[in-house]
Design an enzyme around this catalytic site. Structure first.
Site, mmCIF file in Angstrom:
data_model
loop_
_atom_site.group_PDB
_atom_site.id
_atom_site.type_symbol
_atom_site.label_atom_id
_atom_site.label_comp_id
_atom_site.label_asym_id
_atom_site.label_seq_id
_atom_site.Cartn_x
_atom_site.Cartn_y
_atom_site.Cartn_z
ATOM 1 N N PHE A 157 0.909 -1.232 -0.160
ATOM 2 C CA PHE A 157 0.014 0.293 0.085
ATOM 3 C C PHE A 157 0.619 1.290 -0.390
ATOM 4 O O PHE A 157 1.753 1.148 0.777
ATOM 5 C CB PHE A 157 -0.896 -0.191 1.135
ATOM 6 C CG PHE A 157 -1.790 1.429 1.336
ATOM 7 C CD1 PHE A 157 -3.192 0.706 0.403
ATOM 8 C CD2 PHE A 157 -1.647 2.137 1.918
ATOM 9 C CE1 PHE A 157 -3.906 2.182 0.698
ATOM 10 C CE2 PHE A 157 -2.894 3.143 1.595
ATOM 11 C CZ PHE A 157 -4.031 2.664 1.537
ATOM 12 N N ASP A 212 1.744 -5.545 7.630
ATOM 13 C CA ASP A 212 0.717 -5.597 7.595
ATOM 14 C C ASP A 212 -0.605 -5.888 7.183
ATOM 15 O O ASP A 212 -0.131 -6.698 6.682
ATOM 16 C CB ASP A 212 0.541 -3.775 6.923
ATOM 17 C CG ASP A 212 -0.498 -2.919 6.710
ATOM 18 O OD1 ASP A 212 -1.766 -3.838 6.942
ATOM 19 O OD2 ASP A 212 -0.557 -2.277 6.223
ATOM 20 N N TYR A 214 -10.860 -0.713 10.310
ATOM 21 C CA TYR A 214 -12.774 -0.471 10.492
ATOM 22 C C TYR A 214 -12.892 -1.303 8.545
ATOM 23 O O TYR A 214 -13.810 -1.034 7.853
ATOM 24 C CB TYR A 214 -12.669 1.395 9.363
ATOM 25 C CG TYR A 214 -11.079 1.671 9.142
ATOM 26 C CD1 TYR A 214 -10.645 1.149 7.709
ATOM 27 C CD2 TYR A 214 -9.916 2.229 9.662
ATOM 28 C CE1 TYR A 214 -9.473 1.469 6.771
ATOM 29 C CE2 TYR A 214 -8.874 2.381 8.911
ATOM 30 C CZ TYR A 214 -8.386 2.230 7.782
ATOM 31 O OH TYR A 214 -7.376 2.764 7.246
ATOM 32 N N LYS A 215 -12.031 -2.264 8.342
ATOM 33 C CA LYS A 215 -12.357 -3.270 6.743
ATOM 34 C C LYS A 215 -13.193 -4.498 7.840
ATOM 35 O O LYS A 215 -13.940 -3.861 7.362
ATOM 36 C CB LYS A 215 -11.023 -3.383 6.490
ATOM 37 C CG LYS A 215 -10.634 -1.979 5.600
ATOM 38 C CD LYS A 215 -8.689 -3.508 4.857
ATOM 39 C CE LYS A 215 -7.974 -1.727 4.541
ATOM 40 N NZ LYS A 215 -8.675 -0.693 3.810
ATOM 41 N N ARG A 241 -12.427 -4.011 -7.546
ATOM 42 C CA ARG A 241 -12.296 -4.944 -6.608
ATOM 43 C C ARG A 241 -13.506 -5.426 -6.178
ATOM 44 O O ARG A 241 -14.126 -3.939 -5.601
ATOM 45 C CB ARG A 241 -11.458 -3.999 -5.634
ATOM 46 C CG ARG A 241 -10.548 -4.183 -4.499
ATOM 47 C CD ARG A 241 -9.755 -3.509 -3.941
ATOM 48 N NE ARG A 241 -10.641 -2.711 -3.214
ATOM 49 C CZ ARG A 241 -9.579 -2.289 -2.899
ATOM 50 N NH1 ARG A 241 -8.148 -2.271 -1.653
ATOM 51 N NH2 ARG A 241 -10.193 -1.183 -1.287
#
Ligand SMILES: Cc1ncc(COP(=O)(O)O)c(C=O)c1O
Length: 397
Positions: free
Chosen positions: A113, A184, A209-210, A356
């Site tokens: 990322f 990560d 938050y995912k 995605r």
């Protein structure tokens, strides 16, 4: 066996929406509304500042950290909450580099990322000690580990393609070469079983938050392997990571173990929402989530490939090498995603051309993914994406 019909009923899912974006922002757990409202009125409202002690606000980062720890194979007292994931990457990396003073290479991959890579570059500039960030192709990481590698900084599941690294194996290779590892877990935590202890990972960080459904801006977590925690110097030496914050000493002394990775005042309201979101996982076995996610992802891939042959799968076909999202490349991907969202099928778009789709079995079933594939087919075959308004780029894609 996990009862997925029961977990689905624990979320607010807007009518007519098939939500395939829980890999970016998980949906609202129904109980979070009441919990946050009660926290606001009973704790903030009534207790005021007394709530730091009375309502356990000050212990919340460690308490919630322990609950996350149970989902990632981390023992009690090794995970703490706070800040954003980018900050936690910086914190872990700064400490890790200090633990390898004779080495200069941070090894990562080109699929990582961007924020992780930006944070590494920013830290390298601030340190000004000749460190180098080497980002190689994901499949070349193992061969690139050598005795110059100070830290292996990787995201377990690639945010774009869903490609999954072998954490245990790469950690072993890195450590055999004398390097430290930072994992990560943004696209893994809550989506697949993770065993940090078994993998002997040195550091891990992740957002909530995912797949953990903690809500927009929910705080990040950081894990330290217990044998590092006692002597590592925290680069962000904020007062709440101090051994005795309320002594207000002039000199900084790092707190015990993982407590030293705390920085400043915790986001109490966000942590209350997250704490409630984690209740969903109490009745869930992560191995069941993993097998259901594979079943649904394989089904979705088969349906999309059959219905839309022009879309190219960019995720690994082999489910063992994939996380919990599935991505397809298509030149008009942005417009297609806008058309999908307009029809209630919410996924997201990642530049330059990636559609995605997050597959979260807690609230998705086979019927949802088949319906989503059929809407996608309709949009692609009918060229329903071909409208100026679907090409207009918004800030968040
Ligand atoms: C893999 C990965 N790392 C880091 C981040 C950055 O997280 P934050 O915005 O919480 O700092 C994200 C955000 O989506 C991510 O997916």
């Amino acid at each position: 066996m996990t009862d997925f019909a029961k977990t689905k009923a624990m979320f607010h899912l807007p009518a007519g929406v098939i939500y395939l974006d829980g890999n970016s922002l998980g949906p609202l757990p129904l109980a979070a509304r009441g919990r946050v409202a009660a926290m606001m009125s009973d704790e903030w409202g009534e207790m005021l500042i007394r709530a730091w002690n009375k309502a356990g606000w000050m212990d919340q980062p460690a308490r919630v950290g322990d609950r996350i720890g149970r989902l990632i194979g981390a023992p009690e007292g090794t995970v703490v909450m706070g800040d954003t994931l980018s900050i936690k990457v910086y914190q872990a990396l700064a400490s890790a580099l200090e633990m390898r003073p004779d080495r200069r290479v941070i090894l990562s991959d080109t699929g990582n990322f961007p924020s992780d890579l930006y944070m590494a570059e920013g830290l390298i500039k601030s340190l000004d000690k000749g460190h180098e960030l080497r980002a190689v192709a994901p499949q070349d990481v193992e061969a690139a580990i050598d005795d110059n590698t100070a830290v292996l900084l990787l995201t377990e599941v690639d945010y774009r393609t869903g490609r999954k690294h072998d954490m245990a194996r790469l950690t072993e290779t890195a450590q055999a070469a004398g390097a430290l590892t930072i994992w990560d877990l943004a696209h893994s935590a809550g989506a697949l079983p993770i065993d940090l202890s078994a993998a002997k990972a040195d550091f891990a960080v992740g957002c909530t938050y995912k797949y953990l459904n903690g809500g927009p801006g929910a705080p990040a977590f950081i894990y330290l392997r217990p044998d590092h925690a006692g002597h590592l110097r925290p680069a962000l030496s904020g007062w709440l990571g101090h051994a005795a914050p309320f002594a207000f000493d002039r000199d900084y002394r790092a707190g015990t173990g993982i407590e030293r990775m705390r920085v400043g005042t915790p986001p109490v309201i966000a942590l209350a929402a997250l704490e409630t979101a984690l209740d969903v996982f109490e009745s869930v076995d992560l191995h069941d989530i993993r097998s259901k996610s594979i079943e649904l992802s394989d089904l979705f891939i088969a349906e999309v490939e059959r219905r839309c042959p022009d879309l190219a799968l960019v995720s690994p076909n082999d489910s063992a090498l994939r996380g919990s999202h599935v991505s397809f490349a298509y030149a008009e991907g942005y417009a297609v995603m806008q058309a999908l969202i307009d029809r209630g099928v919410i996924g997201d778009f990642r530049a330059p051309d990636i559609l995605r789709f997050g597959i979260a079995p807690l609230y998705l079933d086979a019927d949802d993914v088949i319906r989503a594939a059929s809407v996608l087919e309709d949009i692609v075959v009918q060229r329903a994406w071909d409208r100026p308004r679907y090409r207009q780029r918004q800030t968040v894609t």
